[in-house]
Design a protein around this motif. Sequence first.
Motif, PDB file in Angstrom:
ATOM      1  N   UNK A  71     -15.813 -29.253  -8.560  1.00  0.00           N
ATOM      2  CA  UNK A  71     -16.196 -30.496  -7.810  1.00  0.00           C
ATOM      3  C   UNK A  71     -16.971 -31.398  -9.142  1.00  0.00           C
ATOM      4  N   UNK A  72     -17.763 -30.935 -10.078  1.00  0.00           N
ATOM      5  CA  UNK A  72     -18.160 -31.904 -10.767  1.00  0.00           C
ATOM      6  C   UNK A  72     -17.374 -32.430 -11.682  1.00  0.00           C
ATOM      7  N   UNK A  73     -16.054 -31.891 -12.066  1.00  0.00           N
ATOM      8  CA  UNK A  73     -15.040 -32.320 -12.916  1.00  0.00           C
ATOM      9  C   UNK A  73     -14.365 -33.264 -12.107  1.00  0.00           C
ATOM     10  N   UNK A  74     -14.095 -33.320 -10.947  1.00  0.00           N
ATOM     11  CA  UNK A  74     -13.352 -34.202 -10.252  1.00  0.00           C
ATOM     12  C   UNK A  74     -14.262 -35.366  -9.877  1.00  0.00           C
ATOM     13  N   UNK A  75     -15.328 -35.514 -10.286  1.00  0.00           N
ATOM     14  CA  UNK A  75     -16.099 -36.727 -10.129  1.00  0.00           C
ATOM     15  C   UNK A  75     -15.310 -37.610 -11.109  1.00  0.00           C
ATOM     16  N   UNK A  76     -14.676 -37.362 -12.331  1.00  0.00           N
ATOM     17  CA  UNK A  76     -13.850 -38.174 -13.098  1.00  0.00           C
ATOM     18  C   UNK A  76     -12.502 -37.546 -13.407  1.00  0.00           C
ATOM     19  N   UNK A  77     -11.823 -37.605 -12.620  1.00  0.00           N
ATOM     20  CA  UNK A  77     -10.387 -37.109 -12.731  1.00  0.00           C
ATOM     21  C   UNK A  77      -9.789 -37.629 -14.088  1.00  0.00           C
ATOM     22  N   UNK A  78      -8.840 -36.688 -14.568  1.00  0.00           N
ATOM     23  CA  UNK A  78      -8.120 -37.230 -15.659  1.00  0.00           C
ATOM     24  C   UNK A  78      -7.502 -36.165 -16.234  1.00  0.00           C
ATOM     25  N   UNK A  79      -6.686 -36.346 -17.551  1.00  0.00           N
ATOM     26  CA  UNK A  79      -6.255 -35.021 -18.126  1.00  0.00           C
ATOM     27  C   UNK A  79      -7.113 -34.076 -18.545  1.00  0.00           C
ATOM     28  N   UNK A  80      -8.252 -34.430 -19.114  1.00  0.00           N
ATOM     29  CA  UNK A  80      -9.011 -33.334 -19.674  1.00  0.00           C
ATOM     30  C   UNK A  80      -9.696 -32.676 -18.648  1.00  0.00           C
ATOM     31  N   UNK A  81      -9.968 -33.314 -17.620  1.00  0.00           N
ATOM     32  CA  UNK A  81     -10.265 -32.569 -16.327  1.00  0.00           C
ATOM     33  C   UNK A  81      -9.380 -31.532 -15.716  1.00  0.00           C
ATOM     34  N   UNK A  82      -8.263 -32.103 -15.791  1.00  0.00           N
ATOM     35  CA  UNK A  82      -7.179 -31.064 -15.270  1.00  0.00           C
ATOM     36  C   UNK A  82      -6.993 -29.587 -16.208  1.00  0.00           C
ATOM     37  N   UNK A  83      -7.055 -29.969 -17.470  1.00  0.00           N
ATOM     38  CA  UNK A  83      -6.843 -28.963 -18.332  1.00  0.00           C
ATOM     39  C   UNK A  83      -8.073 -27.701 -18.230  1.00  0.00           C
ATOM     40  N   UNK A  84      -9.527 -28.349 -17.916  1.00  0.00           N
ATOM     41  CA  UNK A  84     -10.581 -27.550 -17.893  1.00  0.00           C
ATOM     42  C   UNK A  84     -10.380 -26.959 -16.527  1.00  0.00           C
ATOM     43  N   UNK A  85      -9.938 -27.759 -15.119  1.00  0.00           N
ATOM     44  CA  UNK A  85      -9.936 -26.827 -14.153  1.00  0.00           C
ATOM     45  C   UNK A  85      -8.529 -25.795 -14.399  1.00  0.00           C
ATOM     46  N   UNK A  86      -7.753 -25.984 -14.811  1.00  0.00           N
ATOM     47  CA  UNK A  86      -6.623 -24.843 -15.225  1.00  0.00           C
ATOM     48  C   UNK A  86      -7.385 -23.647 -16.067  1.00  0.00           C
ATOM     49  N   UNK A  87      -8.188 -24.159 -17.082  1.00  0.00           N
ATOM     50  CA  UNK A  87      -8.913 -22.999 -17.870  1.00  0.00           C
ATOM     51  C   UNK A  87      -9.809 -22.306 -16.792  1.00  0.00           C
ATOM     52  N   UNK A  88     -10.557 -22.841 -16.073  1.00  0.00           N
ATOM     53  CA  UNK A  88     -11.392 -22.376 -14.894  1.00  0.00           C
ATOM     54  C   UNK A  88     -10.779 -21.321 -14.266  1.00  0.00           C
ATOM     55  N   UNK A  89      -9.718 -21.907 -13.793  1.00  0.00           N
ATOM     56  CA  UNK A  89      -8.772 -20.793 -12.870  1.00  0.00           C
ATOM     57  C   UNK A  89      -8.312 -19.542 -13.572  1.00  0.00           C
ATOM     58  N   UNK A  90      -7.914 -19.722 -14.790  1.00  0.00           N
ATOM     59  CA  UNK A  90      -7.387 -18.700 -15.695  1.00  0.00           C
ATOM     60  C   UNK A  90      -8.966 -17.898 -16.159  1.00  0.00           C
ATOM     61  N   UNK A  91      -9.819 -18.218 -16.358  1.00  0.00           N
ATOM     62  CA  UNK A  91     -11.097 -17.539 -16.786  1.00  0.00           C
ATOM     63  C   UNK A  91     -11.344 -16.728 -15.578  1.00  0.00           C
ATOM     64  N   UNK A  92     -11.314 -17.164 -14.308  1.00  0.00           N
ATOM     65  CA  UNK A  92     -11.766 -16.544 -13.315  1.00  0.00           C
ATOM     66  C   UNK A  92     -10.692 -15.407 -12.768  1.00  0.00           C
ATOM     67  N   UNK A  93      -9.808 -15.608 -12.872  1.00  0.00           N
ATOM     68  CA  UNK A  93      -8.583 -14.733 -12.748  1.00  0.00           C
ATOM     69  C   UNK A  93      -8.611 -13.390 -13.879  1.00  0.00           C
ATOM     70  N   UNK A  94      -8.743 -13.912 -15.073  1.00  0.00           N
ATOM     71  CA  UNK A  94      -9.182 -12.971 -16.113  1.00  0.00           C
ATOM     72  C   UNK A  94     -10.415 -12.090 -15.857  1.00  0.00           C
ATOM     73  N   UNK A  95     -11.612 -12.669 -15.289  1.00  0.00           N
ATOM     74  CA  UNK A  95     -12.567 -11.900 -14.604  1.00  0.00           C
ATOM     75  C   UNK A  95     -12.038 -10.715 -13.788  1.00  0.00           C
ATOM     76  N   UNK A  96     -11.411 -11.228 -12.788  1.00  0.00           N
ATOM     77  CA  UNK A  96     -10.897 -10.298 -11.741  1.00  0.00           C
ATOM     78  C   UNK A  96     -10.042  -9.147 -12.433  1.00  0.00           C
ATOM     79  N   UNK A  97      -9.306  -9.438 -13.323  1.00  0.00           N
ATOM     80  CA  UNK A  97      -8.308  -8.575 -14.142  1.00  0.00           C
ATOM     81  C   UNK A  97      -9.201  -7.443 -14.637  1.00  0.00           C
TER      82      UNK A  97
END
Length: 336
Positions: free
Chosen positions: A230-256
Amino acid sequence: LLSGLPVSVPGAWAYRGAWALLFSAINALWMVMLFVSLLRRYLQVALVFAGGMAAAVALAALAPPSWGPAGPVFGYGVGHALAAAGLMALSLAAFPPAPAPKPWATIEAYLRKRGALVLSGAFYYLGHWADKFAFWISRGTPVDGTPFALYERYDLSVYLAGLVLVPGLVYFTVWTETGVASSIRRFLRIVGRGAVDDIAEARDRLRGEVFGELKSLVLFQLLFSAAAVAWLLRSPGEEATVTIVALGGAMLQLALMASINVLYYFELQGRALAAASVFLVLNALAFPPLAETFRALSPGLGYLASAAFANLLALLLLAQALPSTDRALFLRAVKR
């Protein structure tokens, strides 16, 4: 060695030494954190860790200006080293070390017996770094004065995702592991003295409790990851997209990571190895070539997909094994 300052710059060696200290202290801290969950002294662990982090911030802020950029890094590293030393002292006090007879023979025997455990851990961590290494090699920018390369478009996002993951790691260490271990202990008591119907009921309850602990961990971490998105989406852009993808990957790795550790609790190291192998193969061999072929794709998508597939496999293997847990325990007891 971790600084990009040329050797000719005054204070460069001090700066490099400070970074080497910080790097070593952080690694030592992570290593000792693997053991502190066994202590069951949660308040002491929390106080020591908080004290070390407070010392790190204070020493970094109070470093003399005459020390240059090496001062804050050195102070920050000393604080982490204090935290690692304190936690190590707690661990050694609870589990005093004893000399092992014939250490190399002991290690060899352990590797023969627990080879899957060792390999699954190695594959899991290699899987985490595989796509980072691939990007450094294919797209990285060399750091002056060092053999290292950076891919800033992805590296900073990975670092921020790791910071957001800290609450989930703490939750896993303090609550998830404790909850799973307590559930298994209750189940084993019933297996040891209960009737057949009681064992079947306890087995079903164990399955619900284990998956409930994993679900609670994911939901807890989801609060922090969603807040970061939500904080990243305040300034959407390419950098925010990459960080959101990394956040999703990190969360799934935590579950793994949590799923693999639960498999360890049930001595299902072979299944843990299968999940870790999928994570490594996908993130090292399958998705990096696709990322180079389709460069428009956001970095980290392969990491996210690899963690998702591996976690799904780990959960399926766990769900398949739990209904026969009591029979596996019986057969293991007979072999002994």
